[in-house]
Motif scaffolding. Structure first.
Motif, PDB file in Angstrom:
ATOM      1  N   SER A   1       0.885  -0.939  -0.221  1.00  0.00           N
ATOM      2  CA  SER A   1      -0.070  -0.082  -0.080  1.00  0.00           C
ATOM      3  C   SER A   1       0.910   1.200  -0.037  1.00  0.00           C
ATOM      4  N   LYS A   2       0.251   2.438  -0.241  1.00  0.00           N
ATOM      5  CA  LYS A   2       0.769   3.579  -0.301  1.00  0.00           C
ATOM      6  C   LYS A   2       0.925   4.369   0.958  1.00  0.00           C
ATOM      7  N   GLU A   3       0.340   3.661   1.995  1.00  0.00           N
ATOM      8  CA  GLU A   3       0.445   4.137   3.369  1.00  0.00           C
ATOM      9  C   GLU A   3       0.260   2.988   4.389  1.00  0.00           C
ATOM     10  N   LEU A   4       0.606   3.095   5.416  1.00  0.00           N
ATOM     11  CA  LEU A   4       0.348   1.920   6.616  1.00  0.00           C
ATOM     12  C   LEU A   4      -0.894   1.605   6.677  1.00  0.00           C
ATOM     13  N   TYR A   5      -1.745   2.691   7.128  1.00  0.00           N
ATOM     14  CA  TYR A   5      -3.109   2.487   7.225  1.00  0.00           C
ATOM     15  C   TYR A   5      -4.084   3.616   6.670  1.00  0.00           C
ATOM     16  N   ASP A   6      -5.144   3.112   6.191  1.00  0.00           N
ATOM     17  CA  ASP A   6      -6.104   4.158   5.387  1.00  0.00           C
ATOM     18  C   ASP A   6      -7.099   4.524   6.037  1.00  0.00           C
ATOM     19  N   ILE A   7      -7.372   4.527   7.217  1.00  0.00           N
ATOM     20  CA  ILE A   7      -8.281   5.119   8.312  1.00  0.00           C
ATOM     21  C   ILE A   7      -7.863   6.184   8.958  1.00  0.00           C
ATOM     22  N   PRO A   8      -7.858   7.493   8.545  1.00  0.00           N
ATOM     23  CA  PRO A   8      -6.987   8.787   9.088  1.00  0.00           C
ATOM     24  C   PRO A   8      -7.253   8.911  10.645  1.00  0.00           C
ATOM     25  N   TYR A   9      -8.274   8.586  11.266  1.00  0.00           N
ATOM     26  CA  TYR A   9      -8.429   8.574  12.780  1.00  0.00           C
ATOM     27  C   TYR A   9      -7.199   7.926  13.262  1.00  0.00           C
ATOM     28  N   PHE A  10      -7.078   6.760  12.853  1.00  0.00           N
ATOM     29  CA  PHE A  10      -6.074   5.771  13.568  1.00  0.00           C
ATOM     30  C   PHE A  10      -4.830   5.821  13.064  1.00  0.00           C
ATOM     31  N   THR A  11      -4.257   6.165  11.957  1.00  0.00           N
ATOM     32  CA  THR A  11      -3.191   6.195  11.373  1.00  0.00           C
ATOM     33  C   THR A  11      -2.214   6.825  12.112  1.00  0.00           C
ATOM     34  N   PRO A  12      -2.312   8.173  12.751  1.00  0.00           N
ATOM     35  CA  PRO A  12      -1.107   8.758  13.229  1.00  0.00           C
ATOM     36  C   PRO A  12      -0.515   8.042  14.496  1.00  0.00           C
ATOM     37  N   ARG A  13      -1.547   7.397  15.346  1.00  0.00           N
ATOM     38  CA  ARG A  13      -1.143   6.525  16.534  1.00  0.00           C
ATOM     39  C   ARG A  13      -0.673   5.337  15.983  1.00  0.00           C
ATOM     40  N   LEU A  14      -0.828   4.718  15.034  1.00  0.00           N
ATOM     41  CA  LEU A  14      -0.324   3.580  14.595  1.00  0.00           C
ATOM     42  C   LEU A  14       1.252   3.876  14.070  1.00  0.00           C
ATOM     43  N   LEU A  15       1.201   4.858  13.120  1.00  0.00           N
ATOM     44  CA  LEU A  15       2.880   5.489  12.866  1.00  0.00           C
ATOM     45  C   LEU A  15       3.619   5.735  14.239  1.00  0.00           C
ATOM     46  N   GLU A  16       3.038   6.297  15.026  1.00  0.00           N
ATOM     47  CA  GLU A  16       3.867   6.478  16.363  1.00  0.00           C
ATOM     48  C   GLU A  16       4.307   5.238  16.942  1.00  0.00           C
ATOM     49  N   ILE A  17       3.411   4.539  16.962  1.00  0.00           N
ATOM     50  CA  ILE A  17       3.787   3.029  17.540  1.00  0.00           C
ATOM     51  C   ILE A  17       5.055   2.344  16.790  1.00  0.00           C
ATOM     52  N   TYR A  18       4.833   2.396  15.495  1.00  0.00           N
ATOM     53  CA  TYR A  18       5.946   1.609  14.882  1.00  0.00           C
ATOM     54  C   TYR A  18       7.482   2.569  14.900  1.00  0.00           C
ATOM     55  N   LYS A  19       7.249   4.029  14.878  1.00  0.00           N
ATOM     56  CA  LYS A  19       8.313   4.633  15.361  1.00  0.00           C
ATOM     57  C   LYS A  19       8.963   4.414  16.608  1.00  0.00           C
ATOM     58  N   GLU A  20       8.150   4.321  17.781  1.00  0.00           N
ATOM     59  CA  GLU A  20       8.661   3.922  18.915  1.00  0.00           C
ATOM     60  C   GLU A  20       9.132   2.711  19.192  1.00  0.00           C
ATOM     61  N   ARG A  21       8.809   1.609  18.519  1.00  0.00           N
ATOM     62  CA  ARG A  21       9.191   0.446  18.424  1.00  0.00           C
ATOM     63  C   ARG A  21      10.430   0.189  17.524  1.00  0.00           C
ATOM     64  N   ASN A  22      10.941   1.135  16.887  1.00  0.00           N
ATOM     65  CA  ASN A  22      12.045   1.259  15.865  1.00  0.00           C
ATOM     66  C   ASN A  22      11.780  -0.152  15.062  1.00  0.00           C
ATOM     67  N   VAL A  23      10.535   0.013  14.234  1.00  0.00           N
ATOM     68  CA  VAL A  23      10.202  -0.942  13.297  1.00  0.00           C
ATOM     69  C   VAL A  23      10.165  -0.013  11.922  1.00  0.00           C
ATOM     70  N   PRO A  24      10.983   0.100  11.018  1.00  0.00           N
ATOM     71  CA  PRO A  24      10.876   0.887   9.768  1.00  0.00           C
ATOM     72  C   PRO A  24       9.539   0.233   8.812  1.00  0.00           C
ATOM     73  N   ILE A  25       8.936   1.352   8.241  1.00  0.00           N
ATOM     74  CA  ILE A  25       7.939   0.696   7.400  1.00  0.00           C
ATOM     75  C   ILE A  25       8.579   1.200   5.949  1.00  0.00           C
ATOM     76  N   ASN A  26       8.087   0.369   5.131  1.00  0.00           N
ATOM     77  CA  ASN A  26       8.386   0.392   3.645  1.00  0.00           C
ATOM     78  C   ASN A  26       7.254   0.191   2.818  1.00  0.00           C
ATOM     79  N   LEU A  27       6.887   1.376   2.151  1.00  0.00           N
ATOM     80  CA  LEU A  27       5.465   1.418   1.500  1.00  0.00           C
ATOM     81  C   LEU A  27       5.758   0.815  -0.195  1.00  0.00           C
ATOM     82  N   ASN A  28       4.567   0.842  -0.792  1.00  0.00           N
ATOM     83  CA  ASN A  28       4.681   0.550  -2.127  1.00  0.00           C
ATOM     84  C   ASN A  28       5.786  -0.483  -2.491  1.00  0.00           C
ATOM     85  N   VAL A  29       5.578  -1.794  -1.907  1.00  0.00           N
ATOM     86  CA  VAL A  29       6.391  -2.743  -2.041  1.00  0.00           C
ATOM     87  C   VAL A  29       5.822  -4.249  -2.069  1.00  0.00           C
TER      88      VAL A  29
END
Length: 458
Positions: A242-270
């Motif tokens: 996908s072009k983004e981690l999650y496509d529901i805008p209300y929840f995406t910011p926190r989900l992105l924060e969690i991945y950043k806090e856990r040091n798990v890089p996200i690779n898009l469009n793959v």
């Protein structure tokens, strides 16, 4: 919930320091939904007649059979499904993370079938929507007046080169989209925590069951290693088509924060093209748009632990029957061409379709099915009565994204991708991960599925 299961839950809570009063308070809040739904279900009835054939005995098919049986005065319902067992598939992630045991997520199919319906234990090989008949593998042709199309999803393992269903687990390549696969994943996860190395988690390019599942197993793997004191030994990476981690805008910011806090890089469009389980390498393809053209760049990554999501589609017999979309994003994989609100087929008005196979723009989850069933059942009865279908589904779906052992980001939304909380979670802050949502996920939803939803009560 059966009495012995309730007692088991109470004991499990008490071991975790949760008192019974708190348990029953949460249970009562969750139970209000089921009670209200049950009361509404019993209040509706019809003397409409017609032979109904249901294809598929999963969540959608059995729930539809139960609803139609309770709402029709003289139901004539035949359900076709070959399964010996009914699986609570949302539990596969919890098997893969050691929360559930394998026997926790299934019951005998015969124990889940509504009484007084005809169950043909067989596989469907073809549907003729013009002549209103279904062809089965062993029982020949079966005629219908009205068809409920709920065969679920087809998992296309072979579309990942180097992978088959039988090779799951070989070369440390795992997938939770299978009962045996989930068990192998749990064994592999524990071993990976001991040995360390590089963990790769992938999404896929098709619509698929529970879009949050690849994220869940990734985050649970990360937390499991922290609990074991081995987080510094593992390097985790997440790849999505996908072009983004999650496509529901209300929840995406926190989900992105969690991945950043856990040091798990996200690779898009793959996209995953293949897996070399002998060399422990994933073959990817990066897709970028340059001007009006798409550029495809292949690359390879080494792994020590791989969790992949296979491409999925409607079953072949659905595509071959011409029941899928003929254009648009939902056409390639054969998802059934139904009106997204009424769930009635756009070409054949005596067919309704719901659940994973339905070509509608929402997530394929059991929570979505629970909302679809009463709407589809009432609209089918309206068609049987010679009336227009008027009930409308707003696209509600829920995806409880387990963020760690003890918390869940409860993503509830509709077709407009707007946040849509259910009671009692409307009284909490759903933009953050919640302990109460973990209790719902681990303790309430499974018994609600087996004893409420499949009986047409929830």
């Amino acid at each position: 919930m059966m009495k012995h299961e309730l007692e088991d839950q109470l004991k499990a809570f008490e071991k975790k320091g949760i008192d019974r009063r708190h348990f029953f308070k949460l249970m009562a809040m969750a139970g209000l939904l089921t009670a209200a739904s049950t009361q509404k279900a019993k209040a509706f009835s019809s003397n409409a007649k017609g032979k109904i054939v249901i294809i598929g005995g999963g969540a959608a098919g059995i729930s539809m059979a139960a609803r139609l049986k309770s709402w029709l005065d003289k139901p004539d319902i035949t359900l076709i499904d070959p399964s010996d067992r009914q699986f609570y598939q949302p539990g596969f992630t919890l098997i893969a993370s050691g929360v559930y045991q394998p026997n926790d997520v299934w019951k005998k199919q015969e124990d889940c079938m509504p009484s007084d319906i005809k169950w043909i234990k067989d596989s469907v090989t073809a549907v003729d929507p013009v002549w209103n008949q279904v062809t089965t593998q062993n029982n020949g042709k079966i005629a219908y007046d009205f068809l409920v199309l709920t065969p679920g999803i087809q998992t296309n393992w072979e579309k990942v080169e180097g992978i088959t269903h039988d090779t799951l687990g070989q070369g440390n390549a795992y997938s939770i989209y299978d009962f045996e696969g989930a068990q192998k994943t749990w064994k592999g996860l524990q071993e990976f925590s001991k040995t360390g190395g590089r963990g790769i988690f992938t999404d896929t390019y098709t619509k698929h069951k529970c879009g949050g599942a690849p994220k869940k197993i990734c985050l649970l793997t990360e937390h499991y290693n922290r609990k074991q004191g081995t987080r510094d030994k593992v390097d985790l990476n997440y790849y999505t088509a996908s072009k983004e981690l999650y496509d529901i805008p209300y929840f995406t910011p926190r989900l992105l924060e969690i991945y950043k806090e856990r040091n798990v890089p996200i690779n898009l469009n793959v996209r995953v093209k293949g897996v070399d389980t002998s060399a422990k390498q994933v073959h990817f393809e990066k897709i970028e748009t340059v001007g009006d053209q798409k550029v495809y760049t292949p690359f390879v990554e080494d792994y020590d632990f791989l969790h992949f999501t296979p491409p999925m589609s409607a079953p072949d017999f659905v595509k071959e029957a011409g029941l899928g979309w003929t254009e648009g994003k939902l056409a390639a994989d054969g998802w059934v061409m139904v009106d997204k609100e009424t769930l009635v087929h756009k070409t054949y008005p005596n067919i309704v379709s719901l659940g994973d196979v339905a070509g509608i723009p929402t997530s394929k989850t059991s929570a979505a099915v629970r909302k679809q069933v009463p709407i589809a059942a009432k609209n089918l009865i309206s068609l049987m009565e010679g009336k227009e279908p008027v009930e409308k589904y707003d696209g509600y779906a829920a995806c409880p994204i387990v963020t760690d052992y003890g918390h869940v980001l409860l993503c509830e939304f509709n077709y407009k991708k707007e946040q849509e909380s259910s009671f009692p979670f409307s009284m909490m802050n759903p933009s953050k991960e919640l302990w109460a949502a973990w209790l719902l996920k681990v303790y309430f939803l499974k018994p609600m599925y087996f004893y409420g939803m499949l009986n047409g009560w929830a």
